[in-house]
Design a protein around this motif. Structure first.
Motif, PDB file in Angstrom:
ATOM      1  N   MET A  71       0.841  -1.200   0.000  1.00  0.00           N
ATOM      2  CA  MET A  71       0.000   0.000   0.000  1.00  0.00           C
ATOM      3  C   MET A  71       0.876   1.251   0.000  1.00  0.00           C
ATOM      4  N   ILE A  72       0.719   2.049  -1.040  1.00  0.00           N
ATOM      5  CA  ILE A  72       1.434   3.314  -1.181  1.00  0.00           C
ATOM      6  C   ILE A  72       0.422   4.431  -0.964  1.00  0.00           C
ATOM      7  N   ILE A  73       0.668   5.285   0.009  1.00  0.00           N
ATOM      8  CA  ILE A  73      -0.261   6.357   0.329  1.00  0.00           C
ATOM      9  C   ILE A  73       0.138   7.635  -0.410  1.00  0.00           C
ATOM     10  N   ARG A  74      -0.821   8.228  -1.092  1.00  0.00           N
ATOM     11  CA  ARG A  74      -0.615   9.518  -1.760  1.00  0.00           C
ATOM     12  C   ARG A  74      -0.633  10.620  -0.703  1.00  0.00           C
ATOM     13  N   ASP A 104       3.207   1.009   3.100  1.00  0.00           N
ATOM     14  CA  ASP A 104       4.498   0.430   2.738  1.00  0.00           C
ATOM     15  C   ASP A 104       5.331   1.404   1.910  1.00  0.00           C
ATOM     16  N   GLY A 105       4.717   2.499   1.492  1.00  0.00           N
ATOM     17  CA  GLY A 105       5.407   3.527   0.723  1.00  0.00           C
ATOM     18  C   GLY A 105       4.569   4.795   0.716  1.00  0.00           C
ATOM     19  N   VAL A 106       5.217   5.904   0.349  1.00  0.00           N
ATOM     20  CA  VAL A 106       4.549   7.206   0.279  1.00  0.00           C
ATOM     21  C   VAL A 106       4.885   7.829  -1.071  1.00  0.00           C
ATOM     22  N   MET A 107       3.920   8.556  -1.649  1.00  0.00           N
ATOM     23  CA  MET A 107       4.119   9.127  -2.975  1.00  0.00           C
ATOM     24  C   MET A 107       3.646  10.577  -3.029  1.00  0.00           C
ATOM     25  N   TYR A 138      10.087   6.180  -0.609  1.00  0.00           N
ATOM     26  CA  TYR A 138       9.430   7.352  -1.181  1.00  0.00           C
ATOM     27  C   TYR A 138       9.378   7.224  -2.703  1.00  0.00           C
ATOM     28  N   PHE A 139       8.174   7.292  -3.242  1.00  0.00           N
ATOM     29  CA  PHE A 139       7.929   7.260  -4.678  1.00  0.00           C
ATOM     30  C   PHE A 139       7.655   8.683  -5.153  1.00  0.00           C
TER      31      PHE A 139
END
Length: 267
Positions: A71-74, A104-107, A138-139
């Motif tokens: 799950m990558i959160i905007r 699991d990640g942030v964008m 970080y994406f």
């Protein structure tokens, strides 16, 4: 948890990924199919989907649906949600907020060359720095001038390559950007110096054309795709993901992916 372990929730063992973008409510009126597709997530995961990009609200509403996916959160939102080109963004939440949701990640996005350039760079830097503190990937979704192709320059290799490298210089672990669909795309991949996941694709309803584009992207060095409407607006979203899985994870040609797409639909 280390970044490596979090990235293993987003990327398969082969270092490739299929990411479903469900974050359009932050940026656009073009949200058809999103909620319907969320109901299909268990089947999509079975057919190769690795992760989702989602919003704060969705992460709270659909906790059970996202359990088995990365799950990558905007972390940013459009400052003009009815503007077609996503010309301006603002930071909406912190990395700590995302971690509390189990991210699991942030964008975030950044738009080199745009009127909002410095603000979007500052947001990217803020999130990149916080991501290091919290040890979370970080994406950076980095595109020249705007989200859409608005000028000839915004779709030229040198500008996309430069924008991709800006994301890396701002501290991104992963770059999300567009490719043009030609041999010069390898220049964009090389310039990024970080793994690249590809957004969008050709404006076509022909699924084979899209699969050929994705196959090309993988051949020039991309690590996967992060797309929304190519899946959510298709009449057979499970088939699309199964076809992408064939190309990205199984290294099959687009024609075999098309056969799988039709087989899953008939099944």
């Amino acid at each position: 948890m280390s970044k490596k372990r979090k990235l293993s929730r987003i990327f398969s063992e082969n270092g490739k990924t299929i990411i479903l973008a469900l974050d359009a409510y932050y940026f656009s009126l073009k949200v058809d199919g999103i909620d319907k597709t969320i109901n299909l997530l268990p089947e999509l995961a079975e057919h190769g989907l690795n992760a989702v990009i989602t919003t704060y609200g969705m992460a709270k509403m659909y906790v059970d649906s996202f359990t088995d996916l990365g799950m990558i959160i905007r972390a940013d939102v459009s400052s003009d949600i009815f503007g077609n080109n996503v010309p301006r963004t603002s930071q909406l939440l912190s990395v700590e907020d995302a971690i509390k949701l189990g991210a699991d990640g942030v964008m975030t996005m950044t738009f080199p060359g745009s009127e909002n350039e410095m603000n979007s760079h500052q947001i990217a830097w803020n999130i990149a720095r916080e991501s290091e503190t919290w040890n979370i990937p970080y994406f950076c979704e980095t595109l020249p001038y705007s989200y859409h192709v608005t000028t000839p320059e915004s779709n030229q290799t040198e500008f996309i390559a430069a924008a991709s490298r800006v994301g890396t210089e701002l501290g991104a672990d992963i770059i999300k950007t567009r490719l043009r669909g030609d041999a010069e795309d390898s220049e964009i991949i090389r310039s990024a110096k970080k793994p690249v996941v590809v957004l969008g694709g050709p404006e076509t309803q022909d699924i084979l054309t899209y699969f050929k584009y994705v196959y090309h992207c993988m051949q020039v060095g991309a690590k996967g795709v992060a797309v929304g409407r190519k899946i959510t607006l298709n009449s057979n979203p499970i088939g699309v993901v199964a076809g992408l899985n064939a190309i990205i994870h199984l290294e099959k040609p687009p024609e075999e992916a098309l056969d799988i797409y039709h087989h899953v639909m008939s099944g």
